[in-house]
Design a protein around this motif. Sequence first.
Motif, PDB file in Angstrom:
ATOM      1  N   ALA A 243       0.825  -1.211   0.000  1.00 42.19           N
ATOM      2  CA  ALA A 243       0.000   0.000   0.000  1.00 42.19           C
ATOM      3  C   ALA A 243       0.857   1.257   0.000  1.00 42.19           C
ATOM      4  O   ALA A 243       0.585   2.222  -0.735  1.00 42.19           O
ATOM      5  N   ILE A 244       1.916   1.260   0.814  1.00 39.15           N
ATOM      6  CA  ILE A 244       2.806   2.424   0.859  1.00 39.15           C
ATOM      7  C   ILE A 244       3.476   2.652  -0.495  1.00 39.15           C
ATOM      8  O   ILE A 244       3.531   3.786  -0.986  1.00 39.15           O
ATOM      9  N   ARG A 245       3.962   1.567  -1.115  1.00 42.46           N
ATOM     10  CA  ARG A 245       4.633   1.733  -2.411  1.00 42.46           C
ATOM     11  C   ARG A 245       3.651   2.223  -3.467  1.00 42.46           C
ATOM     12  O   ARG A 245       4.009   3.072  -4.302  1.00 42.46           O
ATOM     13  N   CYS A 246       2.413   1.725  -3.444  1.00 39.24           N
ATOM     14  CA  CYS A 246       1.392   2.217  -4.380  1.00 39.24           C
ATOM     15  C   CYS A 246       1.171   3.713  -4.186  1.00 39.24           C
ATOM     16  O   CYS A 246       1.108   4.482  -5.155  1.00 39.24           O
TER      17      CYS A 246
ATOM     18  N   LYS B 221      10.000 -11.733   2.548  1.00 39.17           N
ATOM     19  CA  LYS B 221       9.579 -12.149   1.209  1.00 39.17           C
ATOM     20  C   LYS B 221       8.265 -11.471   0.852  1.00 39.17           C
ATOM     21  O   LYS B 221       8.071 -10.985  -0.268  1.00 39.17           O
ATOM     22  N   ALA B 222       7.335 -11.393   1.814  1.00 37.46           N
ATOM     23  CA  ALA B 222       6.040 -10.744   1.576  1.00 37.46           C
ATOM     24  C   ALA B 222       6.218  -9.269   1.240  1.00 37.46           C
ATOM     25  O   ALA B 222       5.585  -8.741   0.314  1.00 37.46           O
ATOM     26  N   SER B 223       7.086  -8.589   1.991  1.00 36.25           N
ATOM     27  CA  SER B 223       7.320  -7.160   1.732  1.00 36.25           C
ATOM     28  C   SER B 223       7.902  -6.938   0.339  1.00 36.25           C
ATOM     29  O   SER B 223       7.497  -6.017  -0.379  1.00 36.25           O
ATOM     30  N   HIS B 224       8.859  -7.780  -0.029  1.00 35.51           N
ATOM     31  CA  HIS B 224       9.465  -7.657  -1.355  1.00 35.51           C
ATOM     32  C   HIS B 224       8.415  -7.887  -2.446  1.00 35.51           C
ATOM     33  O   HIS B 224       8.358  -7.152  -3.445  1.00 35.51           O
ATOM     34  N   GLU B 225       7.579  -8.915  -2.248  1.00 35.98           N
ATOM     35  CA  GLU B 225       6.506  -9.164  -3.211  1.00 35.98           C
ATOM     36  C   GLU B 225       5.558  -7.981  -3.288  1.00 35.98           C
ATOM     37  O   GLU B 225       5.034  -7.651  -4.371  1.00 35.98           O
ATOM     38  N   GLY B 226       5.309  -7.334  -2.140  1.00 36.20           N
ATOM     39  CA  GLY B 226       4.414  -6.179  -2.124  1.00 36.20           C
ATOM     40  C   GLY B 226       4.923  -5.044  -2.982  1.00 36.20           C
ATOM     41  O   GLY B 226       4.167  -4.425  -3.735  1.00 36.20           O
TER      42      GLY B 226
ATOM     43  N   THR C  18       7.111  -5.356  -5.483  1.00 35.07           N
ATOM     44  CA  THR C  18       7.100  -5.824  -6.874  1.00 35.07           C
ATOM     45  C   THR C  18       5.710  -5.684  -7.482  1.00 35.07           C
ATOM     46  O   THR C  18       5.554  -5.170  -8.604  1.00 35.07           O
ATOM     47  N   ALA C  19       4.687  -6.142  -6.759  1.00 41.24           N
ATOM     48  CA  ALA C  19       3.312  -6.052  -7.270  1.00 41.24           C
ATOM     49  C   ALA C  19       2.887  -4.600  -7.444  1.00 41.24           C
ATOM     50  O   ALA C  19       2.274  -4.234  -8.459  1.00 41.24           O
ATOM     51  N   ALA C  20       3.220  -3.753  -6.474  1.00 45.25           N
ATOM     52  CA  ALA C  20       2.846  -2.337  -6.557  1.00 45.25           C
ATOM     53  C   ALA C  20       3.455  -1.680  -7.791  1.00 45.25           C
ATOM     54  O   ALA C  20       2.783  -0.929  -8.516  1.00 45.25           O
TER      55      ALA C  20
END
Length: 471
Positions: free
Chosen positions: A21-24, A321-326, A328-330
Amino acid sequence: MAETSYDVIVLGSGPGGYVAAIRCAQLGLKTAIVERELLGGICLNWGCIPTKALLRSAEVLLLARHAKDYGLTLAGEIEADLAAVVKRSRGVAKQLNQGVTHLMKKNKIAVHLGDGVLTSPTSLTVTGEKGAEKLSASHVIVATGARARDLPFAPADGKRIWTYRHAMTPSEMPGKLLVVGSGAIGIEFASFYNDLGAEVTVVEMLDRIVPAEDAEISAFLEKSLTKQGMTFRTSTGVEALVADDSGVTATIKGPDGKASEERFSHCIVAIGIVPNTEEIGIEKLVDLERGFIQIDSYGRTKSKGLWAIGDCTPGPWLAHKASHEGVTAAEAIAQELGTTEVQPHPLDRSAIPGCTYCHPQIASVGLTEAKAREAGREVRVGTFPFIGNGKAIALGEAEGFVKTVFDAGTGELLGAHMIGAEVTEMIQGFTIGKVLETTEAELMGTVFPHPTISESMHESVLAAYGRALHI
């Protein structure tokens, strides 16, 4: 019912969800996050962080009990106050929860508290204190995480049979504790309660503890924890678990096939996780395998506009891993929505470090020696013991070693495995090396500061090529 629209909605606010959410928001997307319980998810509130607070208390207790080894004298006997230890841990969790709340406000991310259920790939209904809300977006990221797996014949009751969540806020100190499962969670709680004075037995179905780690790490850890007073039973299963008001009776089947009943005050079940993918309306929108959402390397599901990250997707099931994926997806979403400044990179699972915070600590990245050989690689392996490291000796932490695995032909760093003091802080050096496609030449040519335990990393590389200086 009026519908509120966003560019991106994130379902779940754990370390994957809130980071996504933050990266978005940083990329200029109108973003919302939906959370049914506490911002920060399991990791901040009931997992990684409060557990480390508990383990830090145990570490300080151990140091105090060995004060004489450091030339110090205590005025009186030091004891653990379990209630105070737990209170400190909960205070740490609360502080971080408030920190995530601040980050949501700072980044202008709308927070909807309640149960979110998808009604399409890009819309959902949230039911909470405000009643029902309809939300829609161009893209939705599912980050609902996972929960502890119960034994099918003995679900946790929070009194005598615990999951990690119960073990974090115990109503009483276990006298004789059974831990079922020797992965990171099981071993961390076994270590914690052993340090506080419980009699701890760990049961593992496979033939060695921490079975995902390199075999030499497993053997070293078992020897170390056994010396600390723990009992380990490998190639062993729990056939039945019956709780009553005063304890737990476990039927334990050993490698010889014989079963026996034993009595414990409490039991912690740490046999894995179950993804939180039920009752969120996702079954017909994605492909599921054992409940885990199947995604591509950027987080896309089979439904356009619907993404998934973190513990509800295939492993490894780790917060970082979850944060990195977050992220990447953003960035992939922003790219699809027309942002040209981002170049998202797919997740490289071979370069995800793992850490276990028992005493001694464990950290690793990449292939174990056995996995490298199974993959057909000819390898060079270097090991360096902490007993040859001046800083480790000065700290009174000379127990441990660093092991590195290289491709014999190319010098590629295939894996690194460490056990001992502060290794969870050092593994990132080898992780960066893997991401940069480092060979032994760059690592040998790197100057490591003295005196530090990290010099053992350098020496292990040298040892793989017959050049170790201090052994």
